[in-house]
Scaffold this motif. Sequence first.
Motif, short mmCIF file in Angstrom:
data_model
loop_
_atom_site.label_atom_id
_atom_site.label_comp_id
_atom_site.label_asym_id
_atom_site.label_seq_id
_atom_site.Cartn_x
_atom_site.Cartn_y
_atom_site.Cartn_z
N THR A 215 0.83 -1.22 0.00
CA THR A 215 0.00 0.00 0.00
C THR A 215 0.86 1.27 0.00
O THR A 215 0.42 2.32 -0.44
CB THR A 215 -0.94 0.03 1.22
OG1 THR A 215 -0.15 -0.07 2.42
CG2 THR A 215 -1.93 -1.12 1.17
N GLU A 216 2.10 1.14 0.48
CA GLU A 216 3.00 2.30 0.51
C GLU A 216 3.46 2.70 -0.89
O GLU A 216 4.10 3.75 -1.06
CB GLU A 216 4.20 1.99 1.40
CG GLU A 216 3.84 1.73 2.86
CD GLU A 216 5.04 1.37 3.70
OE1 GLU A 216 5.54 2.26 4.42
OE2 GLU A 216 5.49 0.20 3.63
N LEU A 217 3.14 1.88 -1.88
CA LEU A 217 3.58 2.16 -3.25
C LEU A 217 2.45 2.70 -4.13
O LEU A 217 2.65 2.90 -5.33
CB LEU A 217 4.12 0.86 -3.89
CG LEU A 217 5.29 0.17 -3.18
CD1 LEU A 217 5.54 -1.20 -3.80
CD2 LEU A 217 6.55 1.03 -3.23
N ALA B 211 -5.10 -4.95 -1.65
CA ALA B 211 -4.69 -3.90 -0.71
C ALA B 211 -5.52 -2.63 -0.87
O ALA B 211 -5.32 -1.66 -0.13
CB ALA B 211 -3.21 -3.59 -0.89
N GLY B 212 -6.41 -2.63 -1.86
CA GLY B 212 -7.34 -1.52 -1.99
C GLY B 212 -6.96 -0.42 -2.96
O GLY B 212 -7.48 0.69 -2.87
N PHE B 213 -6.05 -0.70 -3.92
CA PHE B 213 -5.73 0.33 -4.90
C PHE B 213 -5.37 -0.31 -6.24
O PHE B 213 -5.05 -1.49 -6.33
CB PHE B 213 -4.57 1.20 -4.41
CG PHE B 213 -3.21 0.55 -4.45
CD1 PHE B 213 -2.33 0.77 -5.51
CD2 PHE B 213 -2.79 -0.30 -3.42
CE1 PHE B 213 -1.08 0.18 -5.56
CE2 PHE B 213 -1.54 -0.90 -3.45
CZ PHE B 213 -0.68 -0.65 -4.53
N SER B 214 -5.45 0.50 -7.28
CA SER B 214 -5.04 0.09 -8.62
C SER B 214 -3.70 0.77 -8.93
O SER B 214 -3.61 2.00 -8.88
CB SER B 214 -6.07 0.50 -9.67
OG SER B 214 -7.29 -0.20 -9.45
N PRO B 215 -2.66 0.00 -9.22
CA PRO B 215 -1.34 0.60 -9.44
C PRO B 215 -1.30 1.47 -10.68
O PRO B 215 -1.98 1.21 -11.68
CB PRO B 215 -0.42 -0.62 -9.58
CG PRO B 215 -1.32 -1.73 -10.00
CD PRO B 215 -2.64 -1.47 -9.36
N LYS B 216 -0.49 2.53 -10.61
CA LYS B 216 -0.27 3.40 -11.77
C LYS B 216 0.84 2.77 -12.62
O LYS B 216 2.02 2.88 -12.29
CB LYS B 216 0.15 4.80 -11.31
CG LYS B 216 -0.87 5.49 -10.42
CD LYS B 216 -0.29 6.82 -9.90
CE LYS B 216 -1.27 7.51 -8.98
NZ LYS B 216 -0.71 8.79 -8.44
N ILE B 217 0.45 2.13 -13.70
CA ILE B 217 1.42 1.40 -14.52
C ILE B 217 1.91 2.31 -15.64
O ILE B 217 1.16 2.70 -16.53
CB ILE B 217 0.79 0.12 -15.10
CG1 ILE B 217 0.32 -0.78 -13.95
CG2 ILE B 217 1.79 -0.61 -15.99
CD1 ILE B 217 -0.54 -1.93 -14.37
N SER B 218 3.19 2.67 -15.57
CA SER B 218 3.75 3.55 -16.59
C SER B 218 4.56 2.78 -17.62
O SER B 218 4.94 3.35 -18.66
CB SER B 218 4.63 4.62 -15.94
OG SER B 218 5.66 4.04 -15.17
N ILE C 124 0.63 -9.46 -9.36
CA ILE C 124 0.94 -8.14 -8.77
C ILE C 124 -0.31 -7.28 -8.73
O ILE C 124 -0.60 -6.61 -7.72
CB ILE C 124 2.07 -7.46 -9.56
CG1 ILE C 124 3.38 -8.26 -9.40
CG2 ILE C 124 2.28 -6.03 -9.07
CD1 ILE C 124 4.49 -7.81 -10.32
N LEU C 125 -1.07 -7.29 -9.81
CA LEU C 125 -2.34 -6.54 -9.83
C LEU C 125 -3.28 -7.04 -8.75
O LEU C 125 -3.95 -6.25 -8.06
CB LEU C 125 -3.00 -6.66 -11.20
CG LEU C 125 -2.88 -5.42 -12.11
CD1 LEU C 125 -1.43 -5.10 -12.41
CD2 LEU C 125 -3.66 -5.63 -13.40
#
Length: 276
Positions: free
Chosen positions: A161-163, A188-195, A181-182
């Motif tokens: 979540t810290e990321l 953890a309750g978020f969608s990662p910002k995939i660049s 990973i997704l």
Amino acid sequence: MFITQATVSKHIQSLEKGLDTQLFSREHRQITLTEAGQLALPLAQKIIADEQQLLTQLQQHKKDEQLTLNIRAIPSISRYQVFNLMPAFQKAYPKINLTFAEDEGQGLINALDQKRADIIFLRLFTPLPDQYEVLLSATDQFVVVLPKTHPLAQKETINITELKNDPFLLLDELTQLYDPILAMAQQAGFSPKISYKGKRIDLILDMINRNMGVSIMMEKSMDLYDFPSVVMRPLEETVTSTLAFVKRKDHHTTATQLFWDFCQQHQPQDNPITEA
């Protein structure tokens, strides 16, 4: 030849009937070739020779097939000790023609099912169906990979979540590392910002080295020697994968079984190979 004259005569009559041509002259208890028979003789001899050559080549092909071993593996196989088994096997069995190619995830399973590979080496998160035989060879775990200058680089472990505010640089879906990973992030309750997503570990490490984002990758799959500004840190919640050799239970060749037995007999001391 253990064939009676009556049987020979029967075959000759059947051949002449099939060709609608008299091949032999039967006069004065002597059998000689007719003009048509003399014309057919060299062609018949060629057919017999061609048939023998065909049988010989098919037998050789079958023998070569038994002594050919096609292995396909994930690109990062060289990062694991089991990779040393292949050159060791070649040295022990120099007559085996071993071929090797890289592939990813489902492509490896497809190659096995389509008999383009005899044995594959891949990463497993869940058990395979019963038609496969599995030799477990190693385990690995996800770690966070980030720049040394990142605020979290000083922590011993990192919670995913810290990321959530960081740009993610990830290996793509074909590597079978993207979806887990997704799933961790979503849990953890978020969608990662995939660049960025791709297939090259070294490119992702170079991007992290240039402070372009963070990643989550398998710990043993990478070497940070050429990337002095990159560090890895364990995740608080450990997620592991298993590395394994896999073959189909219904596919049997001499070379395949030799390699399978060799792996069991020459397992790395710190990563014992076990049959699942």
